[in-house]
Design a protein around this motif. Structure first.
Motif, PDB file in Angstrom:
ATOM      1  N   ILE A  23       0.638  -1.220   0.003  1.00 31.95           N
ATOM      2  CA  ILE A  23       0.044   0.095  -0.051  1.00 31.95           C
ATOM      3  C   ILE A  23       0.915   1.239   0.129  1.00 31.95           C
ATOM      4  O   ILE A  23       0.351   2.290  -0.480  1.00 31.95           O
ATOM      5  CB  ILE A  23      -0.945  -0.198   1.252  1.00 31.95           C
ATOM      6  N   GLY A  24       1.869   1.144   0.585  1.00 38.94           N
ATOM      7  CA  GLY A  24       2.622   2.419   0.795  1.00 38.94           C
ATOM      8  C   GLY A  24       2.123   3.629   1.302  1.00 38.94           C
ATOM      9  O   GLY A  24       1.392   3.541   2.364  1.00 38.94           O
ATOM     10  N   ASP A  25       1.883   4.649   0.730  1.00 39.29           N
ATOM     11  CA  ASP A  25       1.058   5.966   1.143  1.00 39.29           C
ATOM     12  C   ASP A  25      -0.320   5.950   0.598  1.00 39.29           C
ATOM     13  O   ASP A  25      -0.915   7.224   1.026  1.00 39.29           O
ATOM     14  CB  ASP A  25       1.851   7.207   0.819  1.00 39.29           C
ATOM     15  N   GLY A  26      -0.776   4.813   0.124  1.00 40.41           N
ATOM     16  CA  GLY A  26      -2.336   4.671  -0.030  1.00 40.41           C
ATOM     17  C   GLY A  26      -2.451   3.918  -1.625  1.00 40.41           C
ATOM     18  O   GLY A  26      -1.707   3.954  -2.456  1.00 40.41           O
ATOM     19  N   ASP A  27      -3.478   3.119  -1.588  1.00 38.82           N
ATOM     20  CA  ASP A  27      -4.239   2.549  -2.719  1.00 38.82           C
ATOM     21  C   ASP A  27      -4.907   3.607  -3.381  1.00 38.82           C
ATOM     22  O   ASP A  27      -6.125   3.630  -3.543  1.00 38.82           O
ATOM     23  CB  ASP A  27      -5.038   1.397  -2.239  1.00 38.82           C
ATOM     24  N   HIS A  28      -4.043   4.281  -4.250  1.00 39.76           N
ATOM     25  CA  HIS A  28      -4.474   5.238  -4.961  1.00 39.76           C
ATOM     26  C   HIS A  28      -5.355   4.983  -6.212  1.00 39.76           C
ATOM     27  O   HIS A  28      -6.196   5.772  -6.599  1.00 39.76           O
ATOM     28  CB  HIS A  28      -3.120   6.131  -5.510  1.00 39.76           C
ATOM     29  N   SER A  29      -5.316   3.777  -6.733  1.00 45.11           N
ATOM     30  CA  SER A  29      -6.419   3.354  -7.708  1.00 45.11           C
ATOM     31  C   SER A  29      -7.760   3.312  -7.254  1.00 45.11           C
ATOM     32  O   SER A  29      -8.809   3.918  -7.783  1.00 45.11           O
ATOM     33  CB  SER A  29      -5.856   2.176  -8.281  1.00 45.11           C
ATOM     34  N   SER A  30      -7.800   2.645  -5.946  1.00 37.60           N
ATOM     35  CA  SER A  30      -9.174   2.740  -5.308  1.00 37.60           C
ATOM     36  C   SER A  30      -9.777   4.001  -4.863  1.00 37.60           C
ATOM     37  O   SER A  30     -10.752   4.360  -4.967  1.00 37.60           O
ATOM     38  CB  SER A  30      -9.073   1.568  -4.350  1.00 37.60           C
ATOM     39  N   LEU A  31      -8.846   4.609  -4.079  1.00 37.72           N
ATOM     40  CA  LEU A  31      -9.102   5.943  -3.697  1.00 37.72           C
ATOM     41  C   LEU A  31      -9.732   7.038  -4.689  1.00 37.72           C
ATOM     42  O   LEU A  31     -10.431   7.726  -4.610  1.00 37.72           O
ATOM     43  CB  LEU A  31      -7.837   6.516  -2.801  1.00 37.72           C
ATOM     44  N   ALA A  32      -9.172   6.779  -5.870  1.00 37.09           N
ATOM     45  CA  ALA A  32      -9.266   7.816  -6.898  1.00 37.09           C
ATOM     46  C   ALA A  32     -10.546   7.329  -7.791  1.00 37.09           C
ATOM     47  O   ALA A  32     -11.255   8.341  -8.068  1.00 37.09           O
ATOM     48  CB  ALA A  32      -8.144   7.754  -8.013  1.00 37.09           C
ATOM     49  N   SER A  33     -10.762   5.969  -7.654  1.00 36.94           N
ATOM     50  CA  SER A  33     -11.953   5.616  -8.750  1.00 36.94           C
ATOM     51  C   SER A  33     -13.317   5.020  -7.910  1.00 36.94           C
ATOM     52  O   SER A  33     -14.323   5.311  -8.697  1.00 36.94           O
ATOM     53  CB  SER A  33     -11.535   4.564  -9.887  1.00 36.94           C
ATOM     54  N   ILE A  34     -13.107   5.032  -6.670  1.00 40.98           N
ATOM     55  CA  ILE A  34     -14.355   4.281  -6.279  1.00 40.98           C
ATOM     56  C   ILE A  34     -14.674   5.725  -5.000  1.00 40.98           C
ATOM     57  O   ILE A  34     -13.847   5.900  -4.038  1.00 40.98           O
ATOM     58  CB  ILE A  34     -14.008   3.167  -5.363  1.00 40.98           C
ATOM     59  N   PRO A  35     -15.949   5.669  -4.713  1.00 38.58           N
ATOM     60  CA  PRO A  35     -16.485   6.642  -4.035  1.00 38.58           C
ATOM     61  C   PRO A  35     -16.291   6.180  -2.395  1.00 38.58           C
ATOM     62  O   PRO A  35     -16.085   4.735  -2.280  1.00 38.58           O
ATOM     63  CB  PRO A  35     -18.058   6.413  -3.961  1.00 38.58           C
ATOM     64  N   ASN A  36     -16.030   6.670  -1.416  1.00 35.32           N
ATOM     65  CA  ASN A  36     -15.477   6.554  -0.272  1.00 35.32           C
ATOM     66  C   ASN A  36     -16.386   5.577   0.507  1.00 35.32           C
ATOM     67  O   ASN A  36     -16.404   4.840   1.396  1.00 35.32           O
ATOM     68  CB  ASN A  36     -15.144   7.598   0.749  1.00 35.32           C
ATOM     69  N   ASP A  37     -17.920   5.745   0.259  1.00 31.98           N
ATOM     70  CA  ASP A  37     -18.734   5.401   0.942  1.00 31.98           C
ATOM     71  C   ASP A  37     -19.546   4.112   0.437  1.00 31.98           C
ATOM     72  O   ASP A  37     -20.625   3.425   0.668  1.00 31.98           O
ATOM     73  CB  ASP A  37     -19.955   6.206   1.284  1.00 31.98           C
ATOM     74  N   ALA A  38     -19.031   3.681  -1.069  1.00 30.78           N
ATOM     75  CA  ALA A  38     -19.515   2.533  -1.815  1.00 30.78           C
ATOM     76  C   ALA A  38     -19.386   1.391  -1.042  1.00 30.78           C
ATOM     77  O   ALA A  38     -18.410   0.983  -0.459  1.00 30.78           O
ATOM     78  CB  ALA A  38     -18.728   2.540  -3.161  1.00 30.78           C
ATOM     79  N   GLN A  39     -20.567   0.559  -0.899  1.00 34.73           N
ATOM     80  CA  GLN A  39     -20.428  -0.862  -0.375  1.00 34.73           C
ATOM     81  C   GLN A  39     -20.633  -1.820  -1.651  1.00 34.73           C
ATOM     82  O   GLN A  39     -21.629  -1.550  -2.445  1.00 34.73           O
ATOM     83  CB  GLN A  39     -21.519  -0.861   0.685  1.00 34.73           C
ATOM     84  N   ASN A  40     -19.844  -2.906  -1.307  1.00 37.76           N
ATOM     85  CA  ASN A  40     -19.880  -4.076  -2.449  1.00 37.76           C
ATOM     86  C   ASN A  40     -19.585  -5.435  -1.839  1.00 37.76           C
ATOM     87  O   ASN A  40     -19.090  -5.340  -0.831  1.00 37.76           O
ATOM     88  CB  ASN A  40     -19.004  -3.573  -3.666  1.00 37.76           C
ATOM     89  N   GLN A  41     -19.451  -6.298  -2.718  1.00 40.42           N
ATOM     90  CA  GLN A  41     -19.390  -7.591  -2.357  1.00 40.42           C
ATOM     91  C   GLN A  41     -18.410  -8.395  -3.316  1.00 40.42           C
ATOM     92  O   GLN A  41     -18.610  -8.017  -4.528  1.00 40.42           O
ATOM     93  CB  GLN A  41     -20.663  -8.443  -2.056  1.00 40.42           C
ATOM     94  N   ALA A  42     -17.641  -9.295  -2.992  1.00 42.51           N
ATOM     95  CA  ALA A  42     -16.886 -10.006  -3.848  1.00 42.51           C
ATOM     96  C   ALA A  42     -16.738 -11.481  -3.413  1.00 42.51           C
ATOM     97  O   ALA A  42     -16.936 -11.859  -2.345  1.00 42.51           O
ATOM     98  CB  ALA A  42     -15.268  -9.238  -3.961  1.00 42.51           C
ATOM     99  N   ARG A  43     -16.510 -12.328  -4.649  1.00 42.16           N
ATOM    100  CA  ARG A  43     -16.541 -13.746  -4.440  1.00 42.16           C
ATOM    101  C   ARG A  43     -15.059 -14.220  -4.464  1.00 42.16           C
ATOM    102  O   ARG A  43     -14.499 -13.644  -5.754  1.00 42.16           O
ATOM    103  CB  ARG A  43     -17.587 -14.649  -5.101  1.00 42.16           C
ATOM    104  N   LEU A  44     -14.593 -15.215  -3.825  1.00 44.62           N
ATOM    105  CA  LEU A  44     -13.161 -15.691  -4.105  1.00 44.62           C
ATOM    106  C   LEU A  44     -13.498 -17.054  -5.027  1.00 44.62           C
ATOM    107  O   LEU A  44     -13.859 -17.948  -4.245  1.00 44.62           O
ATOM    108  CB  LEU A  44     -12.395 -15.957  -2.864  1.00 44.62           C
ATOM    109  N   LEU A  45     -13.181 -16.872  -6.198  1.00 43.28           N
ATOM    110  CA  LEU A  45     -13.310 -18.129  -7.259  1.00 43.28           C
ATOM    111  C   LEU A  45     -11.888 -19.108  -7.251  1.00 43.28           C
ATOM    112  O   LEU A  45     -11.058 -18.312  -7.364  1.00 43.28           O
ATOM    113  CB  LEU A  45     -13.703 -17.650  -8.456  1.00 43.28           C
ATOM    114  N   VAL A  46     -12.195 -20.415  -7.252  1.00 39.16           N
ATOM    115  CA  VAL A  46     -11.293 -21.190  -7.402  1.00 39.16           C
ATOM    116  C   VAL A  46     -11.145 -21.459  -9.016  1.00 39.16           C
ATOM    117  O   VAL A  46     -12.255 -21.707  -9.543  1.00 39.16           O
ATOM    118  CB  VAL A  46     -11.454 -22.593  -6.562  1.00 39.16           C
ATOM    119  N   LYS A  47      -9.985 -21.297  -9.342  1.00 34.63           N
ATOM    120  CA  LYS A  47      -9.725 -21.606 -11.084  1.00 34.63           C
ATOM    121  C   LYS A  47      -8.845 -22.783 -11.359  1.00 34.63           C
ATOM    122  O   LYS A  47      -8.111 -23.025 -12.340  1.00 34.63           O
ATOM    123  CB  LYS A  47      -9.276 -20.185 -11.498  1.00 34.63           C
ATOM    124  N   GLY A  48      -8.585 -23.553 -10.323  1.00 33.65           N
ATOM    125  CA  GLY A  48      -7.629 -24.647 -10.282  1.00 33.65           C
ATOM    126  C   GLY A  48      -8.172 -25.938  -9.471  1.00 33.65           C
ATOM    127  O   GLY A  48      -8.848 -25.598  -8.303  1.00 33.65           O
TER     128      GLY A  48
END
Length: 287
Positions: A23-48
């Motif tokens: 992370i260093g001084d920040g995850d700038h990709s996420s901070l720049a493109s995603i609203p701070n209050d956005a709520q979401n979900q993700a799934r960890l998929l097995v591909k092997g």
């Protein structure tokens, strides 16, 4: 029972160091493109296909990044998995999910690869008394995960580091002036510092096995880079007085023959240094 090194402090230190690196001084990709209050979900998929490892660690990583993330584990460490399985879901702040993503995947992919290969080698030893050990041939600063993955895959850890067992290898013995001198010096050292550590002596031929037997005061004799025929003779010489461990150049093609010599342990560096990671991905789910 978990291995001694899997303490909350050790795991937290590992996770925090890995996050700082990424992370260093920040995850700038996420901070720049995603609203701070956005709520979401993700799934960890097995591909092997293989043995899953690192689920428990993934939960810790998500919590370290954001204590409010909610993780639902659908599969456990040590389970057999196949392409298309979902290992877990994570719900909460989108920026936090994205910041956690790569560390979770890097750990789980490599750990699952190690657990899968360990399980595969264990199958080759089925029906013998021989137990499978890892080595210190690990990735610097990632040993805690690699050793853990071996255990998840059904293997056993050798010493964790230089501090929890005495192993007098060929270079120690040559520098010390022989097996007898090395073992005697070791006993004097342990007495002087007040430690009680198990002692293993590496031997390269039957003459060195004989020397190890004569000096005594040890716990295990390593039979290094010997042919199966020589190992069998060495095991007979030792006669159960000390534990025996085979090591050096052992492959999938030869491990069964080595086990059938009667050795108690076989150590295989390839469990951690020559594995292929299991492919996993973290995919966004619209909520």
């Amino acid at each position: 029972m978990k291995p001694f090194y899997l303490t909350p402090e050790n795991l937290k230190n590992f996770i925090q160091a890995a996050l700082r690196e990424d992370i260093g001084d920040g995850d700038h990709s996420s901070l720049a493109s995603i609203p701070n209050d956005a709520q979401n979900q993700a799934r960890l998929l097995v591909k092997g296909n293989g043995i899953l490892a690192g689920v428990e660690l993934a939960e810790m990583i998500f919590r370290e990044v954001d204590a409010d993330l909610k993780v639902e584990t659908l599969l456990k460490d040590g389970q057999k998995v196949q392409i298309g399985d979902v290992a877990l879901t994570v719900t909460g702040k989108a920026q936090s999910i994205l910041t956690s993503e790569r560390l979770v995947l890097n750990c789980m992919q490599r750990m699952s690869g190690i657990a899968t290969y360990t399980h595969r080698i264990m199958d080759l030893l089925a029906g013998t008394k021989t137990r499978l050990l890892d080595t210190r041939k690990t990735t610097p600063n990632f040993r805690i995960c690699e050793k853990w993955a071996v255990v998840i895959g059904g293997g056993m850890n050798h010493r964790y580091g230089l501090f929890d067992m005495i192993m007098l290898k060929d270079n120690h013995i040559d520098y010390a002036g022989g097996i007898e001198k090395a073992v005697k010096a070791t006993h004097e050292y342990l007495k002087r510092i007040g430690k009680d550590l198990k002692i293993e002596v590496e031997t390269r031929n039957l003459e060195e096995v004989k020397q190890a037997l004569e000096v005594g005061g040890i716990h295990r004799i390593m039979l290094d880079n010997m042919t199966p025929a020589t190992m069998k003779e060495a095991v007979a010489m030792i006669g159960g007085r000390f534990e025996t461990e085979a090591s050096g150049g052992i492959t999938e093609q030869t491990i069964r023959e080595v086990a059938e010599t009667g050795v108690d342990f076989i150590s295989v560096g390839a469990l951690t240094h020559s594995i292929k990671s299991i492919d996993l991905s973290l995919k966004a789910v619209k909520v």
